[in-house]
Write an enzyme that holds these catalytic residues in place. Structure first.
Site, PDB file in Angstrom:
ATOM      1  N   LYS A 246       0.835  -1.218   0.000  1.00  0.00           N
ATOM      2  CA  LYS A 246       0.000   0.000   0.000  1.00  0.00           C
ATOM      3  C   LYS A 246       0.863   1.258   0.000  1.00  0.00           C
ATOM      4  CE  LYS A 246      -4.018  -2.048   2.313  1.00  0.00           C
ATOM      5  NZ  LYS A 246      -3.449  -3.300   2.855  1.00  0.00           N
TER       6      LYS A 246
ATOM      7  N   ILE B 283       4.893  10.792  -1.867  1.00  0.00           N
ATOM      8  CA  ILE B 283       4.972  11.711  -2.997  1.00  0.00           C
ATOM      9  C   ILE B 283       5.377  10.902  -4.247  1.00  0.00           C
ATOM     10  CG2 ILE B 283       5.509  13.702  -1.546  1.00  0.00           C
ATOM     11  CD1 ILE B 283       8.452  13.419  -2.411  1.00  0.00           C
TER      12      ILE B 283
ATOM     13  N   ASN C 287       7.694  10.888  -6.571  1.00  0.00           N
ATOM     14  CA  ASN C 287       9.067  10.414  -6.755  1.00  0.00           C
ATOM     15  C   ASN C 287       9.386   9.255  -5.811  1.00  0.00           C
ATOM     16  OD1 ASN C 287      11.788  10.813  -7.971  1.00  0.00           O
ATOM     17  ND2 ASN C 287      12.326  11.136  -5.823  1.00  0.00           N
ATOM     18  N   THR C 288       8.962   9.382  -4.549  1.00  0.00           N
ATOM     19  CA  THR C 288       9.262   8.333  -3.568  1.00  0.00           C
ATOM     20  C   THR C 288       8.534   7.033  -3.920  1.00  0.00           C
ATOM     21  OG1 THR C 288       9.573  10.028  -1.898  1.00  0.00           O
ATOM     22  CG2 THR C 288       9.250   7.794  -1.101  1.00  0.00           C
TER      23      THR C 288
ATOM     24  N   ARG D 183     -16.101 -12.438   4.509  1.00  0.00           N
ATOM     25  CA  ARG D 183     -16.386 -13.189   5.730  1.00  0.00           C
ATOM     26  C   ARG D 183     -17.430 -14.270   5.441  1.00  0.00           C
ATOM     27  NH1 ARG D 183     -12.336 -11.416   6.932  1.00  0.00           N
ATOM     28  NH2 ARG D 183     -11.688 -10.252   8.779  1.00  0.00           N
TER      29      ARG D 183
HETATM   30  O1  C5P Z   1      -8.035 -11.186   7.792  1.00  0.00           O
HETATM   31  P1  C5P Z   1      -8.775 -10.464   6.714  1.00  0.00           P
HETATM   32  O2  C5P Z   1      -9.553 -11.391   5.807  1.00  0.00           O
HETATM   33  O3  C5P Z   1      -9.596  -9.317   7.214  1.00  0.00           O
HETATM   34  O4  C5P Z   1      -7.597  -9.866   5.828  1.00  0.00           O
HETATM   35  C1  C5P Z   1      -7.795  -8.897   4.841  1.00  0.00           C
HETATM   36  C2  C5P Z   1      -6.485  -8.530   4.246  1.00  0.00           C
HETATM   37  O5  C5P Z   1      -6.702  -7.620   3.202  1.00  0.00           O
HETATM   38  C3  C5P Z   1      -5.502  -7.880   5.203  1.00  0.00           C
HETATM   39  O6  C5P Z   1      -4.206  -8.356   4.860  1.00  0.00           O
HETATM   40  C4  C5P Z   1      -5.601  -6.401   4.902  1.00  0.00           C
HETATM   41  O7  C5P Z   1      -4.377  -5.740   5.082  1.00  0.00           O
HETATM   42  C5  C5P Z   1      -5.974  -6.409   3.431  1.00  0.00           C
HETATM   43  N1  C5P Z   1      -6.759  -5.275   2.965  1.00  0.00           N
HETATM   44  C6  C5P Z   1      -7.991  -4.943   3.496  1.00  0.00           C
HETATM   45  N2  C5P Z   1      -8.688  -3.870   3.024  1.00  0.00           N
HETATM   46  C7  C5P Z   1      -8.215  -3.139   2.032  1.00  0.00           C
HETATM   47  C8  C5P Z   1      -6.987  -3.470   1.462  1.00  0.00           C
HETATM   48  C9  C5P Z   1      -6.287  -4.562   1.955  1.00  0.00           C
HETATM   49  O8  C5P Z   1      -8.462  -5.634   4.405  1.00  0.00           O
HETATM   50  N3  C5P Z   1      -8.928  -2.158   1.545  1.00  0.00           N
END
Ligand code: C5P
Length: 236
Positions: free
Chosen positions: A67, A71, A73-74, A185
């Site tokens: 993620k 900025i 360039n970085t 979920r």
């Molecule tokens: O354990 P769980 O199913 O909640 O994991 C979701 C994963 O997705 C985590 O690694 C979390 O950093 C990543 N993630 C997220 N929501 C986002 C982007 C990435 O939950 N918008």
């Protein structure tokens, strides 16, 4: 009634574990059932590029979820630092804005041509209240759309959003845009800090290309069995 059949999305296991040995155990247990593994900050900051290479050497594709948000360039230079790694997907925060995303898209074309860049929109752990509390007064769906449009107009190939936004985004983004959804979920599993959630089947019906799933698999007594149950649920 319109009957739309969606292809079964690919599952990406979010390998958010406390120790490298746990990661290796889960990968062994799930074997060939998984094509994609997501390495996020917890595992990458501990195990580094070696973990990425080990997973790739085992025949799986790696989604590196760093993620990036900085900025222009970085961000581009950070991508250059990753250029020798076998990465199938890499995340950037869409909040970094158009100039940064365009620069990253160009850097990706130049040095990571096999890597799908994904722009993270509004985190799935945020609801309307959380968004309002940081000064964003528009509805979640509008903010997600705004960020997704900036990303696709900047030639970023994929979007990370909640499954709740999929139908809306499909209608307003280029059809080649890949949709990756965390916030998954299965019925009965602990919600934890996630807010904008759906079951795997609901996310499939909403048209996700990839489902990112962590704790519902990792926290199960039998992670491989939990993965099987999710795959079966989506097939039936
Ligand atoms: O354990 P769980 O199913 O909640 O994991 C979701 C994963 O997705 C985590 O690694 C979390 O950093 C990543 N993630 C997220 N929501 C986002 C982007 C990435 O939950 N918008």
């Amino acid at each position: 009634m319109l009957n739309v059949t969606h292809k079964t999305p690919e599952i990406i296991l979010a390998l958010d574990v406390d120790k490298r040995e746990q990661a290796e155990k889960i990968l062994q247990a799930t074997g060939n059932k998984l094509k994609w593994v997501k390495v996020g900050l917890q595992s990458y900051l501990r195990d580094g590029p070696d973990l990425v290479r080990t997973i790739a050497d085992s025949g799986k594709k790696v989604f590196l979820d760093l993620k990036l948000h900085d900025i222009p360039n970085t961000m581009a230079k950070a991508m250059e630092s990753l250029s020798t790694l076998p990465i199938g997907m890499l995340t950037l925060h869409a909040h970094a804005g158009e100039e940064a995303l365009k620069r990253c898209a160009q850097t990706g074309k130049d040095i990571l041509p096999e890597t799908l860049l994904l722009a993270v929109t509004v985190l799935t752990s945020m609801d309307q209240n959380a968004l309002s509390s940081i000064g964003v007064k528009s509805p979640v769906i509008e903010q997600v759309e705004r960020l997704a449009r900036v990303a696709t107009q900047s030639e970023i190939g994929g979007i990370v959003c909640s499954p709740h936004e999929l139908v809306h985004l499909r209608a307003c983004l280029p059809c080649k845009t890949k949709m990756v959804t965390p916030g998954i979920r299965p019925a009965g599993s602990a919600v934890g800090d996630q807010k904008r959630i759906m079951t795997p089947t609901q996310a499939k019906q909403a048209g996700a290309d990839y489902l990112v799933i962590g704790r519902p698999i990792l926290a199960a007594e039998n992670p491989s069995g939990a993965l099987d149950a999710i795959l079966e649920e989506m097939q039936s």
